[in-house]
Enzyme design. Sequence first.
Site, PDB file in Angstrom:
ATOM      1  N   TYR A  33       3.401 -62.512 -17.492  1.00 48.79           N
ATOM      2  CA  TYR A  33       2.133 -61.181 -18.073  1.00 48.79           C
ATOM      3  C   TYR A  33       2.141 -60.014 -17.181  1.00 48.79           C
ATOM      4  O   TYR A  33       3.097 -59.761 -16.279  1.00 48.79           O
ATOM      5  CB  TYR A  33       0.364 -62.001 -16.892  1.00 48.79           C
ATOM      6  CG  TYR A  33       0.297 -62.081 -15.935  1.00 48.79           C
ATOM      7  CD1 TYR A  33      -0.843 -61.419 -15.554  1.00 48.79           C
ATOM      8  CD2 TYR A  33       1.023 -62.779 -14.913  1.00 48.79           C
ATOM      9  CE1 TYR A  33      -0.411 -61.187 -14.074  1.00 48.79           C
ATOM     10  CE2 TYR A  33       1.009 -63.279 -14.059  1.00 48.79           C
ATOM     11  CZ  TYR A  33      -0.163 -62.363 -13.183  1.00 48.79           C
ATOM     12  OH  TYR A  33      -0.094 -62.048 -11.617  1.00 48.79           O
ATOM     13  N   LYS A 143       7.101 -61.853 -13.089  1.00 45.12           N
ATOM     14  CA  LYS A 143       5.213 -62.202 -13.002  1.00 45.12           C
ATOM     15  C   LYS A 143       4.937 -62.996 -14.067  1.00 45.12           C
ATOM     16  O   LYS A 143       4.613 -63.169 -14.937  1.00 45.12           O
ATOM     17  CB  LYS A 143       4.484 -60.831 -13.370  1.00 45.12           C
ATOM     18  CG  LYS A 143       3.419 -60.465 -13.086  1.00 45.12           C
ATOM     19  CD  LYS A 143       3.129 -59.523 -13.314  1.00 45.12           C
ATOM     20  CE  LYS A 143       1.781 -58.448 -13.464  1.00 45.12           C
ATOM     21  NZ  LYS A 143       1.598 -59.074 -11.696  1.00 45.12           N
ATOM     22  N   GLU A 176       4.318 -60.766   0.831  1.00 43.52           N
ATOM     23  CA  GLU A 176       3.584 -59.812  -0.176  1.00 43.52           C
ATOM     24  C   GLU A 176       2.637 -60.530   0.123  1.00 43.52           C
ATOM     25  O   GLU A 176       1.619 -61.835   0.835  1.00 43.52           O
ATOM     26  CB  GLU A 176       3.927 -59.623  -1.475  1.00 43.52           C
ATOM     27  CG  GLU A 176       4.111 -60.977  -2.592  1.00 43.52           C
ATOM     28  CD  GLU A 176       4.503 -61.046  -3.718  1.00 43.52           C
ATOM     29  OE1 GLU A 176       4.373 -59.753  -4.334  1.00 43.52           O
ATOM     30  OE2 GLU A 176       4.980 -61.719  -4.288  1.00 43.52           O
ATOM     31  N   LEU A 200       6.797 -59.509  -6.001  1.00 45.68           N
ATOM     32  CA  LEU A 200       6.382 -58.531  -7.096  1.00 45.68           C
ATOM     33  C   LEU A 200       6.956 -57.303  -6.981  1.00 45.68           C
ATOM     34  O   LEU A 200       6.489 -56.459  -5.937  1.00 45.68           O
ATOM     35  CB  LEU A 200       5.615 -59.009  -8.322  1.00 45.68           C
ATOM     36  CG  LEU A 200       5.605 -58.732  -9.173  1.00 45.68           C
ATOM     37  CD1 LEU A 200       6.235 -59.588 -10.375  1.00 45.68           C
ATOM     38  CD2 LEU A 200       3.981 -58.561  -9.595  1.00 45.68           C
TER      39      LEU A 200
END
Length: 282
Positions: A33, A143, A176, A200
Amino acid sequence: MKTLGYYNGKYGELDEMTIPMNDRVCWFGDGVYDAGPCRNYKIFAIDEHIDRFYRNAGLLDMKIPVTKQELKELLEDLVAKMDTGNLFVYYQVTRGTGIRNHVYPEGTGNLWVMLKPAEISDGIKPIKLITTEDTRFLHCNIKTLNLIPSCVASEKARQAGCQEAVFYRPGGRVTECAHSNCHIIRNGTLVTAPADNLILPGIARAHLIRKCKELGIPVNETPYTLEDLYNAEEVIVTSSSNLCLHACEIDGRPVGGRQAELLETIRKALLEEFWDATKEEA
């Protein structure tokens, strides 16, 4: 329309939409996505997001049923149907439809779009963070729809009265956040985790790095640790939904507040870029 859902050519209000049970997303979360903000009916950084969307689909051998240009035109057309032009624009492709089987079905994927009203934070109010061990797989650079660890971490943050959770790997390397990238200011330098398979590479992250370089602020894309995080002059959290947030507390400890002028320069520059790119036509 107040909200909008799209599935392979059909669209309507989100609560009216249905999908086939045999869509691979139901059995395996088999899809990728992308998403970003829209203001005044203008989708911010749309080409960057679409490029990443196609790149991620390619990494998993998924076939998106439209070209990049067709997807861009579709998204712009769907945005125009909304009652407000300030939106969260989300789209995904799943591998296809077929009886549950681990091997891939033949053919192209299924294209989904979701639109809902949303506003970008101005980033003035600080946020609180927690840390949690990063137990995700080793393809965090893609993702995908497999977001259970991020959901669990986000819920832990909510229960702790915080807005985000920061992941760290064994040894203390910060990667992250549950749905954001995390950066620190150390000795006046922006330090951000390298774009390897453990994070990401966010579009907002790329804009942050580019803007810091334009402003003459040094950038260091190397791993940093929990100790670095706790001792940072500032902690910055970026995502396509919130372009530049900063933290005042992590795990109940006060953080940041030692490079307020530099932080404000970065925040203003990123928000001004967004306002300018999405300003209303005269």
